[in-house]
Write a protein that holds these residues in place. Structure first.
Motif, PDB file in Angstrom:
ATOM      1  N   ASP A   3       0.854  -1.189   0.000  1.00  0.00           N
ATOM      2  CA  ASP A   3       0.000   0.000   0.000  1.00  0.00           C
ATOM      3  C   ASP A   3       0.888   1.236   0.000  1.00  0.00           C
ATOM      4  O   ASP A   3       1.914   1.278   0.679  1.00  0.00           O
ATOM      5  N   SER A  35      -2.690   3.338  -6.898  1.00  0.00           N
ATOM      6  CA  SER A  35      -3.886   2.860  -6.207  1.00  0.00           C
ATOM      7  C   SER A  35      -4.241   1.476  -6.728  1.00  0.00           C
ATOM      8  O   SER A  35      -3.844   1.085  -7.828  1.00  0.00           O
ATOM      9  N   GLU A  36      -5.014   0.773  -5.935  1.00  0.00           N
ATOM     10  CA  GLU A  36      -5.501  -0.559  -6.303  1.00  0.00           C
ATOM     11  C   GLU A  36      -6.068  -0.553  -7.720  1.00  0.00           C
ATOM     12  O   GLU A  36      -6.790   0.368  -8.108  1.00  0.00           O
ATOM     13  N   GLN A  87      -4.825   0.042 -10.625  1.00  0.00           N
ATOM     14  CA  GLN A  87      -4.331   0.918 -11.683  1.00  0.00           C
ATOM     15  C   GLN A  87      -3.499   0.105 -12.668  1.00  0.00           C
ATOM     16  O   GLN A  87      -2.926  -0.927 -12.317  1.00  0.00           O
TER      17      GLN A  87
END
Length: 68
Positions: A14, A54-55, A57
């Motif tokens: 993250d 980000s998640e 992408q």
């Protein structure tokens, strides 16, 4: 988090940056001759460290090669 790097799923921590995605394709610290786009938009080399991913992408990393 999972992002797409060159069409393949890659798990990055993250808060990962574009630099982390470049390292994920085996280009450790290399910047010369390397171009990156995130969701179709080119990211300037100077912005790799500060551009967070980000998640989900999509990241495309391409390397210029010389040949004849």
């Amino acid at each position: 988090m999972i992002v797409q790097v060159n069409g393949r799923s890659a798990e990055l921590p993250d808060g990962a940056s574009v630099t982390d995605a470049v390292k994920a394709v085996g280009l450790n610290g290399e910047r010369r001759g390397v171009a990156v786009a995130v969701d179709g938009e080119v990211v300037r080399n100077a912005d790799w460290d500060s551009t967070r991913l980000s998640e989900r992408q999509a990241v495309e990393v391409v390397r210029a090669v010389q040949g004849g």
